[in-house]
Motif scaffolding. Structure first.
Motif, mmCIF file in Angstrom:
data_model
loop_
_atom_site.group_PDB
_atom_site.id
_atom_site.type_symbol
_atom_site.label_atom_id
_atom_site.label_comp_id
_atom_site.label_asym_id
_atom_site.label_seq_id
_atom_site.Cartn_x
_atom_site.Cartn_y
_atom_site.Cartn_z
ATOM 1 N N ARG A 125 -16.686 9.983 2.650
ATOM 2 C CA ARG A 125 -16.607 9.679 3.911
ATOM 3 C C ARG A 125 -15.496 9.228 4.590
ATOM 4 O O ARG A 125 -15.292 9.916 5.546
ATOM 5 N N LEU A 126 -14.917 8.368 4.085
ATOM 6 C CA LEU A 126 -13.941 7.892 5.033
ATOM 7 C C LEU A 126 -12.258 8.672 4.425
ATOM 8 O O LEU A 126 -11.635 8.706 5.387
ATOM 9 N N ARG A 127 -12.719 9.026 3.393
ATOM 10 C CA ARG A 127 -11.264 9.878 2.984
ATOM 11 C C ARG A 127 -12.097 11.260 3.891
ATOM 12 O O ARG A 127 -10.734 11.800 4.119
ATOM 13 N N ALA A 128 -12.494 11.988 4.011
ATOM 14 C CA ALA A 128 -12.720 12.896 5.102
ATOM 15 C C ALA A 128 -13.239 12.355 6.374
ATOM 16 O O ALA A 128 -12.752 13.192 7.270
ATOM 17 N N SER A 129 -12.560 10.987 6.727
ATOM 18 C CA SER A 129 -12.645 10.831 8.321
ATOM 19 C C SER A 129 -11.204 10.478 8.546
ATOM 20 O O SER A 129 -10.444 11.351 9.140
ATOM 21 N N HIS A 130 -11.060 8.790 8.001
ATOM 22 C CA HIS A 130 -9.729 8.503 8.559
ATOM 23 C C HIS A 130 -9.095 7.864 7.562
ATOM 24 O O HIS A 130 -7.711 8.488 8.375
ATOM 25 N N TYR A 131 -8.740 9.147 6.218
ATOM 26 C CA TYR A 131 -8.549 8.583 5.977
ATOM 27 C C TYR A 131 -7.913 9.713 4.216
ATOM 28 O O TYR A 131 -7.979 9.739 3.696
ATOM 29 N N GLY A 132 -7.633 10.496 5.509
ATOM 30 C CA GLY A 132 -6.913 12.058 4.164
ATOM 31 C C GLY A 132 -6.087 12.197 3.376
ATOM 32 O O GLY A 132 -6.109 13.003 2.306
ATOM 33 N N LYS A 133 -5.038 11.128 3.858
ATOM 34 C CA LYS A 133 -3.710 11.308 2.847
ATOM 35 C C LYS A 133 -4.601 9.841 2.061
ATOM 36 O O LYS A 133 -3.400 9.632 1.442
ATOM 37 N N GLY A 134 -5.283 9.204 2.128
ATOM 38 C CA GLY A 134 -5.775 7.925 1.271
ATOM 39 C C GLY A 134 -5.713 6.498 1.962
ATOM 40 O O GLY A 134 -4.771 6.784 2.889
ATOM 41 N N LEU A 135 -5.586 5.690 1.756
ATOM 42 C CA LEU A 135 -5.785 4.286 2.547
ATOM 43 C C LEU A 135 -4.151 4.292 1.541
ATOM 44 O O LEU A 135 -3.690 3.853 0.396
ATOM 45 N N PRO A 136 -3.614 3.715 2.974
ATOM 46 C CA PRO A 136 -2.022 2.932 2.465
ATOM 47 C C PRO A 136 -2.116 2.115 1.960
ATOM 48 O O PRO A 136 -3.073 0.984 2.194
ATOM 49 N N THR A 137 -0.798 1.473 1.650
ATOM 50 C CA THR A 137 -1.052 0.350 0.406
ATOM 51 C C THR A 137 -0.721 -1.233 1.639
ATOM 52 O O THR A 137 0.162 -0.577 2.827
ATOM 53 N N GLY A 138 -1.333 -1.570 1.094
ATOM 54 C CA GLY A 138 -1.514 -3.142 1.811
ATOM 55 C C GLY A 138 -3.070 -3.122 3.046
ATOM 56 O O GLY A 138 -2.554 -4.412 3.502
#
Length: 188
Positions: free
Chosen positions: A51-64
């Motif tokens: 769900r997170l990937r489909a909404s806010h983090y389509g390109k993945g979670l940034p490092t840090g």
């Protein structure tokens, strides 16, 4: 005052409010700590990550950075996922700051969630190749500084957290963290 403790063990067995996952940027599981958390936590964690990937983090979670999901079947309330940097000597200063940010951002999010207890693995010290002693120094320094801030002056502060626990897998990792902890003037 927040207590910082070191234990040797399996992070997926810790009875805490927040278990921190050393995730990969996809948030969809992987090896090491990430794979263990997804396996033990069950499909609910992966569903939240999707769900997170489909909404806010389509390109993945940034490092840090850090993001929270359910803990599924883990003995915790939430999993906070953070992406540690891959160790690269040519970019050491930037990568070390990103590693410290993993700890600070995870604690900030844990406080926002209302957590009293948090369990961390040794982020980036596995497949991401960070030398264990340096990873321990960065981790312990970042957490010590974050919880020492007065609650009104920083995003973490020590007002709500009762314990931050480093859960080290194996005697070697525990021994290195304990040695660094003592060198920093602390006692476990």
């Amino acid at each position: 005052m927040t207590q910082i403790t070191l234990v040797e063990g399996d992070i997926t067995e810790q009875r805490v409010d927040v278990i921190v996952n050393a995730a990969n940027s996809s948030l969809l599981g992987g090896g090491g700590v990430d794979g263990a958390i997804h396996r033990r936590g069950g499909p609910e964690i992966l569903a939240d990550c999707r769900r997170l990937r489909a909404s806010h983090y389509g390109k993945g979670l940034p490092t840090g950075q850090a993001v929270a999901t359910t803990a599924g079947r883990l003995p915790a309330r939430w999993v906070v996922h953070t992406v540690g940097p891959v160790h690269r000597l040519e970019e050491y200063e930037r990568q070390a700051e990103l590693l410290a940010s993993c700890y600070r951002e995870s604690l900030r999010l844990a406080v926002e969630l209302g957590a009293r207890t948090v369990a961390f693995p040794a982020i980036s010290a596995g497949i991401y190749g960070w030398p264990l002693e340096d990873a321990a120094r960065i981790a312990l320094t970042a957490v010590t500084e974050a919880v020492a801030e007065p609650a009104e002056s920083g995003p973490v502060g020590s007002a709500s957290l009762a314990e931050v626990r480093f859960v080290l897998f194996g005697a070697e990792a525990y021994g290195v963290f304990e040695q660094v902890w003592r060198a920093l003037g602390q006692r476990s």
